[in-house]
Design an enzyme around this catalytic site. Structure first.
Site, PDB file in Angstrom:
ATOM      1  N   ASP A 127      10.209  -2.271   8.654  1.00  0.00           N
ATOM      2  CA  ASP A 127       9.044  -1.646   8.038  1.00  0.00           C
ATOM      3  C   ASP A 127       8.053  -1.233   9.122  1.00  0.00           C
ATOM      4  OD1 ASP A 127       6.982  -1.052   5.990  1.00  0.00           O
ATOM      5  OD2 ASP A 127       8.293  -2.181   4.665  1.00  0.00           O
ATOM      6  N   HIS A 158       2.184  -1.584   4.769  1.00  0.00           N
ATOM      7  CA  HIS A 158       3.386  -1.557   3.948  1.00  0.00           C
ATOM      8  C   HIS A 158       4.257  -2.779   4.239  1.00  0.00           C
ATOM      9  CE1 HIS A 158       7.263   0.178   2.529  1.00  0.00           C
ATOM     10  NE2 HIS A 158       6.509   0.907   1.729  1.00  0.00           N
ATOM     11  N   SER A 177       9.775   0.830  -3.075  1.00  0.00           N
ATOM     12  CA  SER A 177       9.513   0.006  -1.883  1.00  0.00           C
ATOM     13  C   SER A 177       9.103  -1.409  -2.264  1.00  0.00           C
ATOM     14  CB  SER A 177       8.356   0.591  -1.070  1.00  0.00           C
ATOM     15  OG  SER A 177       8.793   1.482  -0.102  1.00  0.00           O
TER      16      SER A 177
END
Ligand SMILES: *[C@@H]1O[C@H](CO)[C@@H](O)[C@H](O)[C@H]1NC(C)=O
Ligand SMILES: *[C@@H]1O[C@H](CO)[C@@H](O)[C@H](O)[C@H]1NC(C)=O
Ligand SMILES: *[C@@H]1O[C@H](CO)[C@@H](O)[C@H](O)[C@H]1NC(C)=O
Ligand SMILES: *[C@@H]1O[C@H](CO)[C@@H](O)[C@H](O)[C@H]1NC(C)=O
Ligand SMILES: *[C@@H]1O[C@H](CO)[C@@H](O)[C@H](O)[C@H]1NC(C)=O
Ligand SMILES: *[C@@H]1O[C@H](CO)[C@@H](O)[C@H](O)[C@H]1NC(C)=O
Length: 803
Positions: free
Chosen positions: A179, A245, A570
């Site tokens: 990520d 994220h 996600s």
């Protein structure tokens, strides 16, 4: 930078490489926010490095690294590189920079390397007998960074569904996450309650080592390829600000318990990941405002396999890949499967258009997104007393009395300040159509124009699903149908007025789950006979850890919340990765395919009202939307039977897809090369997959489909088949009962599917049914899907933009 031209490898104009849009699979905005075009070209250095571009070079099989000749695989790759043009070994010695032309030398994921080449060098290389193909660089775009969201909420806290009640919390299992960064100081990454990693752990912590612990056991950055593309990119020692994220996905999969957090006085309950005692190995492959480079992704998977991860969680994907040999998730995923590593990957956010699902190789677990039973309820109370439900993350303590209610007489979307001023919105509530920028900017405009409140209508395609976002003024987001009611009210009333009633977090809402509107849909573009997505999991309004909440104005001295809400496949993928860790912990010897089967055959297809699970539009969800259904962790721990597969089982399948030997061999590397003509070529329908898919082009049709099931339930057990299909087909299963005498015993069965007699021979419509093996408490369910083959009205492969 020295001049690196050697003989024919002189400076040539740069290759024009089309911008490739691929995405980290999080929903950024429900408005049609254009994907920022990245401008790779402008970012390049305007010095001699411009003539070199990064390529992933695949070496033909049977050319293989020979341990007798080369010390290691990278010395072999360097020699291949040096054989191009007249860049002899001397050149390498003269020009130390030359060595850096080899960016990565891959060991597991592909038979090949990535290197910086001029167009002419590439042309020379392509004449070599060892050369298979070269892929130009590709960037995966990171889309979440600028539009973070805030949530002030109360309730159960942890990622929807919370921690499953089980004594197993994933102890000793390592989840590898690729990520954009991870905030190592986050309370979700506290290592104090954790055991040390298992002895097989072979990875390392390259960030400031004081920040790794028994929870975050590994942290590395992969930027060797990216640094040549993006000016000024340096090895991030501790990418605190780049973990928006990655911290969210990591804490969703395996975040530690964080009790009693609180935001603005609202209790947050205990937050935890799906496998709160599993270890996290973090691989940074994405960079803020840049993206994720394909060759860095491959390098991270290459290393993660050797580091000893059990599960790889990937929330990125490529919507443009041609086939499985052109996609890092497929290539890396196959090698991972060979090493017993389960790859759980996000299926994409380009739904609800058909044919949009990504990461669809059968050896990857492809995850779609569902809603949860938690809402942030806010009511629009009209002047006539009618109350309409919406959701809000922008709630003042008290909104007060009724206010005049107006429409935007400009574009309707509240994107023009002049239009807003011309209708005098001061002190009023304004209702805005979907579209335009839904981010905080739009709300700021409305506030500047003087409005007291805002109602935002969700896009029609989102049906009843709302993804609330924070705004700088009191705002209620309402479904499309509710928005139309309010607009009608405004048009028919002389003095339309409204007020807001904020109810805060409401749990146990129904119907739940529903398929998220943005979740990408089948059919599978690259293998029509394999149903994708495989499964869906929570991916709407997921609360999990972040380094800091961005994009929202906080009072001075406010304690910065370290949890935020995000939506996307996600967010769904790490839920499934965490559940997979729990299954792996309970069944350490199970193959990735067995773990996947366990989740798929026990998934829920009904919602919490016991009705067929709905899609966002309220209609029953199709298999193309929900795959086998919504994950049911408790049942997945003990599925009774599994549909097992080894990595080698995919080889006849790949041959059956009509791939060339070269393509098959580039995917199955490092397995020895094969020739498809010498192998049985498997029809897609006969891959031993937990879902059953057949494509047919005309009626009448008749076919046999084979499966084998492995007993992982009760040693001595008998299963009876139950088939449920519409009248337009008949299904016969032989044998109709399976009697097992031992654990791990494998039994085969054959499904004969026929169109019912009397059916017209014109056209085939999609048929959905199910097959269940039932024994005692076990129900082992497979979806049955029969639909037109590619020849008969295949769906568009062009996703339509979300609006
Ligand atoms: C591979 O061999 C080269 C010399 O041939 C050496 O410089 C390099 O460090 C070696 N790499 C590894 C990973 O052992
Ligand atoms: C979890 O299950 C166990 C037994 O199955 C039970 O004793 C315990 O109370 C449960 N815990 C929660 C939090 O529901
Ligand atoms: C490592 O991180 C800790 C905590 O953030 C910090 O105190 C320390 O100075 C850092 N060390 C180095 C070498 O950067
Ligand atoms: C706008 O409306 C508000 C209250 O409705 C009023 O006080 C104000 O004078 C109006 N402004 C203009 C420019 O008409
Ligand atoms: C599935 O197949 C693999 C590879 O042959 C084997 O190791 C495993 O024991 C089998 N069964 C299960 C339940 O994973
Ligand atoms: C099941 O089918 C496989 C081939 O798909 C075969 O190798 C195996 O022997 C069969 N097992 C039984 C019990 O018939």
């Amino acid at each position: 930078m020295g001049n690196r031209s050697h003989g024919p490898c002189s400076v040539l104009p740069r290759l024009a490489i089309g911008a490739v849009v691929a995405v980290l699979l999080v929903v950024v905005s429900l408005a049609a926010t254009p994907v920022a075009s990245h401008g790779d070209h402008e970012d390049h250095h305007h010095d001699d490095t411009g003539v070199h571009r990064n390529y992933l070079v695949i070496v033909r099989k049977p050319y293989q690294y020979d341990t007798n000749v080369y010390k290691n695989v990278s010395s072999w790759h360097a020699s291949l590189l040096a054989s191009v043009c007249d860049m002899a070994k001397e050149a390498m010695e003269e020009d130390p920079g030359y060595a850096t032309r080899l960016i990565y030398s891959y060991r597991n994921v592909v038979n090949g390397f990535s290197a910086r080449l001029t167009p002419e060098e590439l042309a020379e290389m392509s004449k070599m007998d060892w050369f298979d193909k070269a892929f130009p660089e590709k960037t995966y775009q990171l889309l979440t960074t600028h539009t973070p969201q805030l949530l002030g909420l109360m309730g159960a806290g942890a990622s929807a569904g919370g921690v499953w009640n089980t004594s197993n919390m994933g102890e000793g299992i390592i989840i590898g996450i690729l990520d954009d960064g991870i905030y190592a100081g986050h309370p979700s990454l506290d290592g104090r309650d954790m055991n040390p990693p298992p002895a097989k752990w072979n990875g390392r912590c390259d960030f400031n080592e004081t920040v790794c612990n028994n929870k975050l056991i590994g942290a590395r950055s992969f930027f060797e390829s990216a640094k040549w593309k993006w000016k000024g990119l340096r090895d991030p020692v501790l990418p605190i600000n780049e973990g928006q994220h990655g911290t969210h996905t990591s804490s969703t999969a395996a975040g530690a318990f964080v009790p009693g957090a609180n935001i603005f006085g609202l209790g947050l309950g205990t937050a935890a990941g799906m496998a709160p005692r599993a270890h996290i190995a973090f691989y940074q492959v994405c960079y803020v405002e840049k993206g994720c480079d394909r060759d860095d992704i491959l390098a991270a998977v290459d290393d993660a396999i050797e580091d000893g991860v059990d599960i790889l969680s990937l929330s990125l994907g490529d919507e443009k890949a041609d086939d499985f040999s052109d996609d890092p998730v497929s290539l890396g995923g196959y090698s991972a499967a060979m090493h017993g590593v389960l790859v759980s990957a996000a299926g994409g956010n380009t739904g609800p258009s058909p044919g949009t699902v990504v990461n669809e190789a059968p050896w990857v677990l492809t995850v779609g997104a569902s809603t949860t039973d938690r809402r942030f309820l806010a009511i629009v109370k009209l002047g006539n007393g009618v109350r309409l439900d919406g959701e809000s993350l922008s709630e003042p303590k008290k909104f007060g009395a009724k206010r005049p209610l107006v429409r935007d007489m400009g574009d309707g979307m509240c994107t023009s300040e002049n239009a807003l001023r011309s209708i005098n919105v001061t002190g009023k509530i304004i209702i805005c159509d979907p579209g335009g920028d839904l981010s905080t900017e739009k709300a700021k405009l409305v506030r500047r124009a003087g409005a007291a409140g805002m109602i935002i209508i969700a896009p029609q395609a989102f049906g009843l699903v709302i993804v609330p976002r924070p705004h700088v003024l009191p705002t209620v987001q309402v479904p499309f149908v509710v928005g139309q009611k309010i607009k009608t009210y405004i048009q028919t009333m002389k003095r339309p007025a409204a007020t807001f009633v904020f109810k805060g977090t409401v749990l146990n809402t129904s119907p739940s789950p529903m398929v998220a509107p943005f979740s990408s849909r089948g059919p599978n573009r690259r293998s029509r006979g394999i149903l994708k997505p495989d499964i869906i999991g929570p991916g709407v309004n997921i609360l999990a850890g972040v380094p800091e909440v961005e994009g929202v104005e906080f009072a001075r001295n406010a304690v910065m919340p370290m949890f935020d809400i995000k939506s996307g496949t996600s967010m769904a993928a790490p839920h499934i990765s965490g559940v997979a860790a729990l299954i792996k912990k309970a069944h350490p010897t199970w193959s990735p395919a067995a773990i996947k089967s366990a989740m798929m055959t026990t998934a829920n297809t009904v919602d919490n009202l016991q009705k067929p699970m709905a899609d966002a539009d309220g209609k029953p969800a199709t298999y193309f939307a929900m795959g086998a259904g919504n994950v049911n962790p408790q049942k997945a721990m003990d599925p009774g039977l599994v549909y097992n597969l080894t990595a080698a089982d995919y080889v006849p399948y790949l041959c059956g897809l009509g791939y060339t030997d070269q393509k098959v061999n580039s995917i199955i590397h490092p397995a020895p090369p094969v020739e498809c003509t010498k192998l049985p070529n498997l029809d897609q329908k006969d891959l031993n997959y937990p879902s059953i898919t057949a494509t047919v082009d005309q009626t009448p049709f008749a076919m046999d489909i084979t499966r084998s099931v492995t007993n992982v339930g009760v040693a001595s057990s008998t299963y009876a088949v139950e088939v449920d299909v519409p009248a337009s087909v008949t299904v016969e299963v032989k044998p109709p009962t399976l009697t097992f005498n031992a654990l791990d015993e494998v039994l085969n069965y054959t499904i004969t599917v026929k169109s019912a007699s009397g059916q017209p021979s014109l056209g085939v419509s999609t048929i959905e049914g199910q097959l269940k093996w039932v024994s005692g408490n076990y129900v082992v369910r497979s979806p049955i899907l029969i639909f037109p083959g590619a020849g008969a009205g295949a769906e568009s492969t062009q996703p339509t933009p979300q609006t």
